[in-house]
Motif scaffolding. Sequence first.
Motif, short mmCIF file in Angstrom:
data_model
loop_
_atom_site.label_atom_id
_atom_site.label_comp_id
_atom_site.label_asym_id
_atom_site.label_seq_id
_atom_site.Cartn_x
_atom_site.Cartn_y
_atom_site.Cartn_z
N ALA A 1 0.83 -1.21 0.00
CA ALA A 1 0.00 0.00 0.00
C ALA A 1 0.87 1.26 0.00
CB ALA A 1 -0.92 0.00 1.22
N GLU A 2 1.96 1.22 0.74
CA GLU A 2 2.84 2.38 0.81
C GLU A 2 3.51 2.65 -0.54
OE1 GLU A 2 5.77 4.23 4.12
OE2 GLU A 2 6.24 2.17 3.52
N ALA A 3 3.90 1.59 -1.24
CA ALA A 3 4.51 1.75 -2.56
C ALA A 3 3.54 2.41 -3.53
CB ALA A 3 4.95 0.39 -3.10
N ALA A 4 2.26 2.00 -3.48
CA ALA A 4 1.24 2.62 -4.35
C ALA A 4 1.04 4.08 -3.97
CB ALA A 4 -0.07 1.84 -4.23
N LEU A 5 1.08 4.37 -2.67
CA LEU A 5 0.92 5.75 -2.21
C LEU A 5 2.10 6.62 -2.66
CD1 LEU A 5 -0.40 7.99 -0.54
CD2 LEU A 5 0.75 7.06 1.48
N LEU A 6 3.30 6.12 -2.51
CA LEU A 6 4.49 6.89 -2.89
C LEU A 6 4.49 7.19 -4.39
CD1 LEU A 6 7.23 5.13 -0.72
CD2 LEU A 6 6.23 7.41 -0.38
N GLU A 7 3.98 6.26 -5.17
CA GLU A 7 3.88 6.49 -6.62
C GLU A 7 2.91 7.63 -6.92
OE1 GLU A 7 2.53 4.01 -10.62
OE2 GLU A 7 3.43 2.93 -8.93
N LEU A 8 1.78 7.65 -6.21
CA LEU A 8 0.82 8.73 -6.39
C LEU A 8 1.40 10.07 -5.91
CD1 LEU A 8 -2.61 7.17 -5.33
CD2 LEU A 8 -1.86 7.77 -7.64
N LEU A 9 2.09 10.05 -4.78
CA LEU A 9 2.68 11.28 -4.24
C LEU A 9 3.74 11.84 -5.19
CD1 LEU A 9 3.02 10.28 -0.48
CD2 LEU A 9 1.57 12.10 -1.41
N ASP A 10 4.40 10.95 -5.91
CA ASP A 10 5.42 11.37 -6.87
C ASP A 10 4.81 12.00 -8.12
OD1 ASP A 10 8.24 11.45 -7.73
OD2 ASP A 10 7.60 9.98 -9.23
N GLU A 11 3.58 11.55 -8.49
CA GLU A 11 2.95 11.99 -9.73
C GLU A 11 1.91 13.09 -9.53
OE1 GLU A 11 1.27 8.63 -11.67
OE2 GLU A 11 3.15 7.50 -11.74
N CYS A 12 1.37 13.21 -8.31
CA CYS A 12 0.23 14.09 -8.08
C CYS A 12 0.53 15.17 -7.04
CB CYS A 12 -0.98 13.29 -7.62
SG CYS A 12 -1.42 11.91 -8.73
N GLU A 13 -0.09 16.34 -7.22
CA GLU A 13 0.09 17.43 -6.26
C GLU A 13 -0.73 17.17 -4.99
OE1 GLU A 13 -0.99 18.01 -9.45
OE2 GLU A 13 0.96 18.59 -10.29
N THR A 14 -1.86 16.52 -5.15
CA THR A 14 -2.78 16.26 -4.04
C THR A 14 -3.13 14.77 -4.04
OG1 THR A 14 -3.74 18.48 -4.19
CG2 THR A 14 -5.03 16.80 -3.04
N VAL A 15 -3.08 14.16 -2.85
CA VAL A 15 -3.37 12.73 -2.76
C VAL A 15 -4.32 12.46 -1.60
CG1 VAL A 15 -2.42 10.43 -2.33
CG2 VAL A 15 -1.18 12.02 -3.80
N TYR A 16 -5.35 11.65 -1.88
CA TYR A 16 -6.30 11.21 -0.86
C TYR A 16 -6.16 9.70 -0.70
CZ TYR A 16 -8.51 15.56 -2.51
OH TYR A 16 -8.76 16.86 -2.89
N ILE A 17 -6.57 9.19 0.46
CA ILE A 17 -6.61 7.74 0.68
C ILE A 17 -8.00 7.34 1.14
CG2 ILE A 17 -5.64 5.73 1.84
CD1 ILE A 17 -3.12 7.11 2.34
N ILE A 18 -8.50 6.26 0.53
CA ILE A 18 -9.75 5.63 0.96
C ILE A 18 -9.40 4.20 1.37
CG2 ILE A 18 -12.02 4.81 0.23
CD1 ILE A 18 -12.03 7.08 -1.85
N GLY A 19 -9.81 3.81 2.57
CA GLY A 19 -9.52 2.46 3.03
C GLY A 19 -10.76 1.77 3.55
N PHE A 20 -10.95 0.52 3.15
CA PHE A 20 -12.10 -0.28 3.58
C PHE A 20 -11.65 -1.35 4.57
CE2 PHE A 20 -14.22 -4.39 2.96
CZ PHE A 20 -15.47 -4.10 3.47
N SER A 21 -12.35 -1.47 5.70
CA SER A 21 -12.11 -2.51 6.70
C SER A 21 -10.64 -2.47 7.15
CB SER A 21 -12.51 -3.88 6.14
OG SER A 21 -12.62 -4.83 7.18
#
Length: 228
Positions: free
Chosen positions: A58-78
């Motif tokens: 999950a962190e790797a996917a987040l870091l990829e988004l943070l590298d590409e996007c100015e703003t990042v949100y997270i949605i998590g289920f359960s």
Amino acid sequence: MIGCLCIHGFTGSPYEVQPLADYLRDHTDWKIAVPVLPGHGETLSLKKVSCTEWLDCAEAALLELLDECETVYIIGFSMGGLIAAYLTARHPVQKLVMLSAAAKYINPVQVKEDVKMMVQDLREKKLHENELFLRYREKLLMTPPGAARQFQKVVGLARPAFKKINVPVFIAQGTADGIVPLKSAAYIYRRLSSAERHLYYSPEAKHLICHTGNTEELFKKVFTFLSE
């Protein structure tokens, strides 16, 4: 660009959050990422998979988004909601959405109702039509005890993270959830340090909150929260 990471739950798959991810894709031009946690997916293979691997994925996917996007949100289920909280406390995420987040789990009252319905369907020879039974039968059979312990470790890591979160948070909980009790959402809400936090109970929604209850209302509330 805006990025949004959607994290599914324990023994689950992107299916659990797919309706909401699709809703956001239809209404925005955001980059939506929905990774499959190790050992998860439509076919489970959780033996010898550690919670560290789930967090790292999950962190790797987040870091990829943070590298590409100015703003990042997270949605998590359960369990994904707990992983989302853990990551939000460690990275520059702008907003957090927690759906049926399993800070506490097993709602005995609702479980009793669900089991009663299964017994009734069994008597009427309709158990093969009971969606709850069909979805969780394989999970119960395919989940090794060690994987359950890894889930408990995620809970232990996430709980201290709540007080470190000060970004806006939206918490949603189904009132008919047989896995996560209503008090889980209230527990998380009380422990957040966020000045802006919202608590929404989705009437009649079960644990799979993106598939049950009034999903249209839920999706609109999530979209409004993230867009404002």
